[in-house]
Design a protein around this motif. Structure first.
Motif, PDB file in Angstrom:
ATOM      1  N   THR A 165      -5.375  -1.021  -7.840  1.00  0.00           N
ATOM      2  CA  THR A 165      -6.212  -0.438  -6.789  1.00  0.00           C
ATOM      3  C   THR A 165      -7.026  -1.550  -6.139  1.00  0.00           C
ATOM      4  OG1 THR A 165      -6.373   1.664  -7.963  1.00  0.00           O
ATOM      5  CG2 THR A 165      -7.999   1.244  -6.240  1.00  0.00           C
ATOM      6  N   GLU A 184       0.551   4.386   0.550  1.00  0.00           N
ATOM      7  CA  GLU A 184       0.457   5.321   1.669  1.00  0.00           C
ATOM      8  C   GLU A 184       0.993   4.732   2.977  1.00  0.00           C
ATOM      9  OE1 GLU A 184      -0.267   8.335   1.249  1.00  0.00           O
ATOM     10  OE2 GLU A 184      -1.192   8.337  -0.735  1.00  0.00           O
ATOM     11  N   ARG A 192      -7.485   1.608  -2.482  1.00  0.00           N
ATOM     12  CA  ARG A 192      -6.124   1.929  -2.044  1.00  0.00           C
ATOM     13  C   ARG A 192      -5.149   1.610  -3.177  1.00  0.00           C
ATOM     14  NH1 ARG A 192      -5.804   4.662   2.702  1.00  0.00           N
ATOM     15  NH2 ARG A 192      -3.706   3.785   3.002  1.00  0.00           N
ATOM     16  N   ASP A 236       0.862  -1.172   0.000  1.00  0.00           N
ATOM     17  CA  ASP A 236       0.000   0.000   0.000  1.00  0.00           C
ATOM     18  C   ASP A 236       0.907   1.233   0.000  1.00  0.00           C
ATOM     19  OD1 ASP A 236      -1.576   2.238   0.883  1.00  0.00           O
ATOM     20  OD2 ASP A 236      -3.049   0.863   1.718  1.00  0.00           O
ATOM     21  N   GLU A 261      -1.846   0.372  -4.703  1.00  0.00           N
ATOM     22  CA  GLU A 261      -0.786  -0.559  -4.358  1.00  0.00           C
ATOM     23  C   GLU A 261       0.239  -0.645  -5.489  1.00  0.00           C
ATOM     24  OE1 GLU A 261      -3.167  -3.679  -1.426  1.00  0.00           O
ATOM     25  OE2 GLU A 261      -2.592  -4.306  -3.457  1.00  0.00           O
TER      26      GLU A 261
END
Length: 439
Positions: free
Chosen positions: A115, A91, A119, A89, A121
């Motif tokens: 995604t 973030e 999220r 991920d 990736e």
């Protein structure tokens, strides 16, 4: 990188564990220098990435080193090899969006992303993929490694194995010494089983003040440790209860060569990089320490052969023009910078030193897990010179002599406040540690 003309006459030590056994032929003055098929290669043997606790992607880290004239780099993430499929991920990585944006900008058609649950990736590229894309034959070599991150009780015990084939899980043990030895034994076993050259070394002994000289001096089967580590949290200089890493080196050398009959211990300089953005800062960053290795070619096999023979020096900024070593003398010549002055110190221990150390206690009288206090006859400064060249001639009772070269130039991005650029030659085994050497 500047061309470095270095001449080294090295003492050959028995590679196997046991009493130092020196053939007379190895005592002859053999001149080893850049040229005639050998070159000097600059490299770092301790690096972290998104595969463990680093804040950047393998390919971006490799580019950082390649673009700054390094010749080789080993990735050594904690207890893992970059050889499986792994998605992260964006973030949640240590580098976050900043690392992703830099990767995407540099390799717009290389990044694999998807995604999931809204999220973003990214697939972490494997070592082989990055090596093929960033490595350049005969110019820039990537080496697969692992930081075996183990511990005994509260003490972290980390060891790097370079050119490894399979992950070595932490082996554990009933003491600090036994934990180190068990991991060394596992590395030796893999090397013997696979036939692939690889080396293991002890990382940052003062990290958590985990490893004492008394622990390290007894280890058999490996002869490398980090005399300089660029991570700000590893306490290279020690504190009022704990010796510096360099002092630990001398205690280890004196006992291995003078008491235990074990091979010499070599000192490496490494980055231990984790942080690759906003450089310079007080984080654990690249570019602080490296090794210069004299090898036949830029391959893992050739580099490891040279390292095991002691054909290298460690540096945090000082370049050496020439080193001449033999059982009779050690000479150092600096590749000097304009306006810079240099202090060359020859450090060693003589036969007959006091091997008995005094335990370190705290303010309440409780014995601490710390290297014992030994006399000044261990790791004594045998001579000191100001200038760009100096020579030490053996008097006959030295167990070993090594040179430390300190520049007047402050380190541009130090791991500790007040650092100056330095270089460390490898210890030369002295006459007193060589059986049957004519005096």
């Amino acid at each position: 990188m500047r061309t470095i003309s270095v001449v080294v006459t090295l003492i050959a030590l028995a590679a196997a564990v046991g009493v130092v056994n020196m053939e007379q032929s190895t005592l002859d003055a053999e001149m080893l220098k850049a040229g005639e098929g050998r070159k000097w290669y600059r490299g770092n043997l301790h690096t972290h990435s998104h595969w463990s606790d680093g804040d950047d992607y393998l390919e971006m880290i490799a580019l950082w080193y390649r673009e700054r004239d390094y010749d080789f780099l080993s990735f050594t993430d904690h207890n893992v090899l970059a050889n499986t499929e792994r998605w992260v991920d964006v973030e949640k990585t240590k580098g976050g969006r900043k690392a992703y944006d830099k990767l995407k900008a540099r390799f717009p058609d290389w990044v694999e992303e998807r995604t999931r649950n809204d999220r973003l990736e990214v697939r972490l590229r494997t070592f082989e993929e990055v090596s093929e894309k960033i490595g350049v034959p005969d110019e820039f070599l990537l080496i697969q490694g692992e930081e075996i991150s183990d511990r005994f009780e509260k003490y972290p015990i980390h060891m790097n194995i370079n050119n490894v084939v399979e992950v070595i899980p932490p082996m554990g043990g009933n003491s600090v010494y036994e934990t180190i030895q068990n991991n060394v034994n596992a590395a030796i076993s893999q090397r013997e089983r696979t036939g692939q050259p690889m080396i293991i070394h002890l990382n940052h002994p003062n990290f958590g003040y985990a490893v004492t000289a008394e622990d390290l001096m007894k280890v058999q089967g490996e002869k490398f440790f980090e005399v300089y580590n660029g991570h700000p949290g590893v306490h290279n200089s020690g504190d009022h209860h704990h010796v510096s890493v360099e002092r630990l080196w001398d205690v280890v050398l004196a006992h291995r060569l003078g008491i235990l009959g074990l091979p010499v211990m070599y000192g490496l300089a490494v980055d231990d990089g984790h942080n690759y953005h906003n450089i310079p800062s007080r984080a654990s960053e690249p570019g602080r320490g490296w090794v210069m290795v004299l090898a036949d070619e830029l391959t893992p096999e050739s580099l490891i052969d040279a390292l095991e023979a002691g054909r290298f020096y460690a540096s945090s900024g000082v370049a050496l023009q020439q080193v001449i070593s033999s059982p009779k003398r050690l000479r150092v010549e600096v590749d000097s910078e304009p306006g810079t002055t240099y202090t060359i110190e020859f450090i060693g221990t003589r036969k007959g030193f006091d091997p008995v150390g005094k335990p370190i206690v705290d303010d309440k009288g409780n014995e601490l897990h710390a290297t014992h206090h030994y006399g000044d006859d261990i790791g004594a400064v045998l001579s000191r010179h100001e200038g760009t060249s100096a020579e030490y001639r053996f008097e006959g009772d030295e167990l070993y002599v090594r040179a430390r070269i300190t520049s007047s130039t402050p380190h541009p991005n130090p791991s500790e406040p007040g650092e100056f650029e330095r270089a460390w030659t490898q210890p030369v085994v002295g006459p007193a540690a060589i059986p049957d050497l004519p005096r």
